[in-house]
Design a protein around this motif. Structure first.
Motif, PDB file in Angstrom:
ATOM      1  N   UNK A  95       8.877 -65.861 -56.820  1.00 14.68           N
ATOM      2  CA  UNK A  95       9.530 -65.280 -55.400  1.00 14.68           C
ATOM      3  C   UNK A  95      10.267 -66.250 -54.715  1.00 14.68           C
ATOM      4  N   UNK A  96       9.677 -67.454 -54.600  1.00 14.71           N
ATOM      5  CA  UNK A  96      10.635 -68.446 -53.908  1.00 14.71           C
ATOM      6  C   UNK A  96      12.100 -68.552 -54.650  1.00 14.71           C
ATOM      7  N   UNK A  97      11.928 -68.547 -55.977  1.00 14.31           N
ATOM      8  CA  UNK A  97      13.525 -68.623 -56.475  1.00 14.31           C
ATOM      9  C   UNK A  97      14.135 -67.384 -56.523  1.00 14.31           C
ATOM     10  N   UNK A  98      13.637 -66.208 -56.472  1.00 17.91           N
ATOM     11  CA  UNK A  98      14.304 -65.002 -56.586  1.00 17.91           C
ATOM     12  C   UNK A  98      14.893 -64.783 -54.984  1.00 17.91           C
ATOM     13  N   UNK A  99      14.282 -65.391 -54.144  1.00 19.43           N
ATOM     14  CA  UNK A  99      14.914 -64.924 -52.506  1.00 19.43           C
ATOM     15  C   UNK A  99      16.084 -65.761 -52.451  1.00 19.43           C
ATOM     16  N   UNK A 100      16.252 -66.789 -53.321  1.00 19.05           N
ATOM     17  CA  UNK A 100      17.346 -67.573 -53.318  1.00 19.05           C
ATOM     18  C   UNK A 100      18.412 -67.461 -54.283  1.00 19.05           C
ATOM     19  N   UNK A 101      18.174 -66.280 -54.916  1.00 15.73           N
ATOM     20  CA  UNK A 101      19.246 -66.164 -56.317  1.00 15.73           C
ATOM     21  C   UNK A 101      20.082 -64.998 -55.902  1.00 15.73           C
ATOM     22  N   UNK A 102      21.331 -65.348 -55.770  1.00 10.79           N
ATOM     23  CA  UNK A 102      22.306 -64.298 -55.324  1.00 10.79           C
ATOM     24  C   UNK A 102      22.468 -63.237 -56.332  1.00 10.79           C
ATOM     25  N   UNK A 103      22.306 -63.605 -57.650  1.00 16.24           N
ATOM     26  CA  UNK A 103      22.147 -62.457 -58.585  1.00 16.24           C
ATOM     27  C   UNK A 103      21.003 -61.439 -58.373  1.00 16.24           C
ATOM     28  N   UNK A 104      20.006 -62.173 -58.027  1.00 10.99           N
ATOM     29  CA  UNK A 104      18.812 -60.935 -57.577  1.00 10.99           C
ATOM     30  C   UNK A 104      19.088 -60.169 -56.513  1.00 10.99           C
ATOM     31  N   UNK A 105      19.511 -60.992 -55.373  1.00 11.69           N
ATOM     32  CA  UNK A 105      20.013 -60.215 -54.132  1.00 11.69           C
ATOM     33  C   UNK A 105      20.751 -58.889 -54.401  1.00 11.69           C
ATOM     34  N   UNK A 106      21.906 -59.370 -55.044  1.00  6.57           N
ATOM     35  CA  UNK A 106      22.860 -58.460 -55.209  1.00  6.57           C
ATOM     36  C   UNK A 106      22.510 -57.166 -56.243  1.00  6.57           C
ATOM     37  N   UNK A 107      21.856 -57.649 -57.388  1.00  9.45           N
ATOM     38  CA  UNK A 107      21.022 -56.758 -58.261  1.00  9.45           C
ATOM     39  C   UNK A 107      20.060 -55.790 -57.956  1.00  9.45           C
ATOM     40  N   UNK A 108      19.330 -56.392 -56.800  1.00  6.90           N
ATOM     41  CA  UNK A 108      18.224 -55.615 -56.193  1.00  6.90           C
ATOM     42  C   UNK A 108      18.514 -54.691 -55.012  1.00  6.90           C
ATOM     43  N   UNK A 109      19.654 -55.115 -54.306  1.00  6.12           N
ATOM     44  CA  UNK A 109      20.479 -54.320 -53.316  1.00  6.12           C
ATOM     45  C   UNK A 109      20.919 -53.051 -53.925  1.00  6.12           C
ATOM     46  N   UNK A 110      21.696 -53.216 -54.933  1.00  9.09           N
ATOM     47  CA  UNK A 110      22.414 -52.242 -55.701  1.00  9.09           C
ATOM     48  C   UNK A 110      21.438 -50.974 -56.326  1.00  9.09           C
ATOM     49  N   UNK A 111      20.226 -51.667 -56.991  1.00  7.37           N
ATOM     50  CA  UNK A 111      19.140 -50.861 -57.333  1.00  7.37           C
ATOM     51  C   UNK A 111      18.593 -49.984 -56.324  1.00  7.37           C
ATOM     52  N   UNK A 112      18.556 -50.568 -55.271  1.00  8.70           N
ATOM     53  CA  UNK A 112      17.864 -49.799 -54.127  1.00  8.70           C
ATOM     54  C   UNK A 112      18.607 -48.914 -53.801  1.00  8.70           C
ATOM     55  N   UNK A 113      20.001 -49.247 -53.401  1.00  7.85           N
ATOM     56  CA  UNK A 113      20.930 -48.080 -53.116  1.00  7.85           C
ATOM     57  C   UNK A 113      20.768 -46.929 -54.109  1.00  7.85           C
TER      58      UNK A 113
END
Length: 305
Positions: free
Chosen positions: A30-48
Motif C-alpha cells: 500500500x505504501x508503494x501503491x500510493x506513490x505509484x502514478x500508474x496505480x493512481x491513474x489506473x485506479x482513478x479511471x477504474x473508479x470513474x
C-alpha cells in the motif's frame, strides 16, 4: 596516584516518537501503491467507469433517454442534443454508451470475483491436503484448461441459447473456463506457505486444518490471486464485448459496448461515430484495468522490489 575521574554520563533523552511503516507485505504494498502514478491513474479511471456503471443517469445530461429512438434522426453527427451522434435507429449514442457501461463492468467484476473465489478455494484445498484431493482437483482443472476460453464460451452460450443469454449466463460461460488458472496459482502459493515455520508452530499448538488454512496460510498466499484476478478483469470485459459482437452474448433490449459495436459495424463508413465511441470507452476501460493490475503486481511481487 589518584584515579582519573570518569566524565559524568549524559542523561538519556527520551526517544522522539518516530512513525515507522509496518514490515508486512500488505502495508509495504500500500505504501508503494500510493506513490505509484500508474496505480493512481489506473485506479482513478477504474473508479470513474464504476461510477458511470452504477449511476449512468448522473452522466446522461443531454436529456435523451438511451432507449428512445427516432428513425428521423438516424446516423446524425455530433450536435448540441446528441453529443456522440445517433446510431442506425436514431438512438442517442452518448446515452447508450453511459448505460452500456453497466453491463460490461458488471460482467467483468462478477466474473473476476467468481473465478477468484472458486479457484482460490479449490486451490487452497488442493495445496493444503494434497494427495487424492490434489490429484482429483488438478485433473479436473486440466480438462478445462484444454478448452480455449472464447471457443468454450461460444459453445456454452450456443447450447443455452441466444434468447437466454443475459448477464448471469455470460458470467457463467466466462467463469467456468477461467477458474483453473486461479486454482493453479493458489495451489502453488499454498504448497509454499504450508511448510513455513509459523504454520508448523500453529499445528504444534493444536490448531485445526480450517484455522490454519484461513488464519495462517490464506493471508500469505492470496496475493498472487489478487494480482491475476485484477488482470483478468480487463480480459473478462473484452471477452464480454467479443461474445456480444459475435451475437451470442448480451442481447437487446439490454445495452453493452460490444453489442453497440456489433450493431454499428454494417454502416461504419457512413456513420462511424456509433462504433468509435463505445470502442473508445471499451479500450479505455481495459487500459485502466491493465494499468491497475500491473501496479498491483509490482507492489505485491517481492522479486520486483
Amino acid at each position: 596516584m589518584s584515579n582519573d575521574t570518569l566524565p559524568a554520563a549524559a542523561p538519556v533523552q527520551p526517544a522522539k516518537h518516530v512513525k515507522e511503516r509496518s514490515a508486512s507485505l500488505w502495508s509495504d504494498a500500500w505504501y508503494d501503491l500510493r506513490r505509484n502514478p500508474v496505480f493512481l491513474i489506473g485506479s482513478g479511471m477504474v473508479l470513474l467507469f464504476v461510477i458511470i456503471a452504477a449511476f449512468p443517469g448522473l452522466f446522461d445530461t443531454v436529456g435523451v433517454e438511451s432507449r428512445t429512438c427516432n428513425l428521423a434522426n438516424a446516423r446524425k453527427g455530433i450536435t448540441s442534443e446528441h453529443w456522440f451522434g445517433t446510431d442506425n435507429l436514431g438512438c442517442d449514442v452518448y446515452s447508450r454508451v453511459m448505460h452500456g457501461a453497466r453491463v460490461s463492468i458488471i460482467v467483468g467484476f462478477v466474473s473476476a470475483l467468481v473465478t477468484g473465489v472458486v479457484g482460490g478455494a479449490l486451490g487452497l484445498l488442493a495445496g493444503y491436503y494434497g494427495r487424492w484431493v490434489d490429484i482429483i482437483l488438478s485433473r479436473v482443472a486440466e480438462i478445462f484448461f484444454a478448452i480455449p476460453s472464447i471457443l468454450g464460451a461460444l459453445l456454452i452460450l450456443a447450447v443455452i441459447g441466444r434468447n437466454n443469454a443475459g448477464i448471469a449466463t455470460v458470467v457463467l460461460a466466462l467463469s467456468i473456463l477461467a477458474w483453473p488458472m486461479i486454482l493453479r496459482i493458489m495451489r502453488a502459493a499454498v504448497i509454499t506457505a504450508k511448510h513455513q515455520d509459523y504454520v508448523m508452530a500453529a499445528r504444534a499448538l493444536g490448531a485445526g486444518p480450517g484455522r490454519i488454512m484461513l488464519r495462517h496460510i490464506l493471508p500469505n498466499a492470496v496475493a498472487p490471486v489478487i494480482v491475476v484476478s485484477t488482470i483478468n478483469l480487463g480480459a473478462f470485459i473484452a471477452a464480454e464485448a467479443a461474445l456480444s459482437f459475435l451475437g451470442v452474448g448480451i442481447q437487446s433490449p439490454q445495452i453493452s459496448w460490444g453489442l453497440m459495436i456489433a450493431d454499428s459495424r454494417t454502416r461504419f463508413l457512413e456513420a462511424p461515430l456509433p462504433l468509435l465511441f463505445p470502442a473508445l470507452f471499451l479500450s479505455l476501460t481495459i487500459l485502466s484495468v491493465v494499468m491497475l493490475g500491473d501496479a498491483v503486481r509490482d507492489a505485491l511481487d517481492p522479486k520486483l522490489r
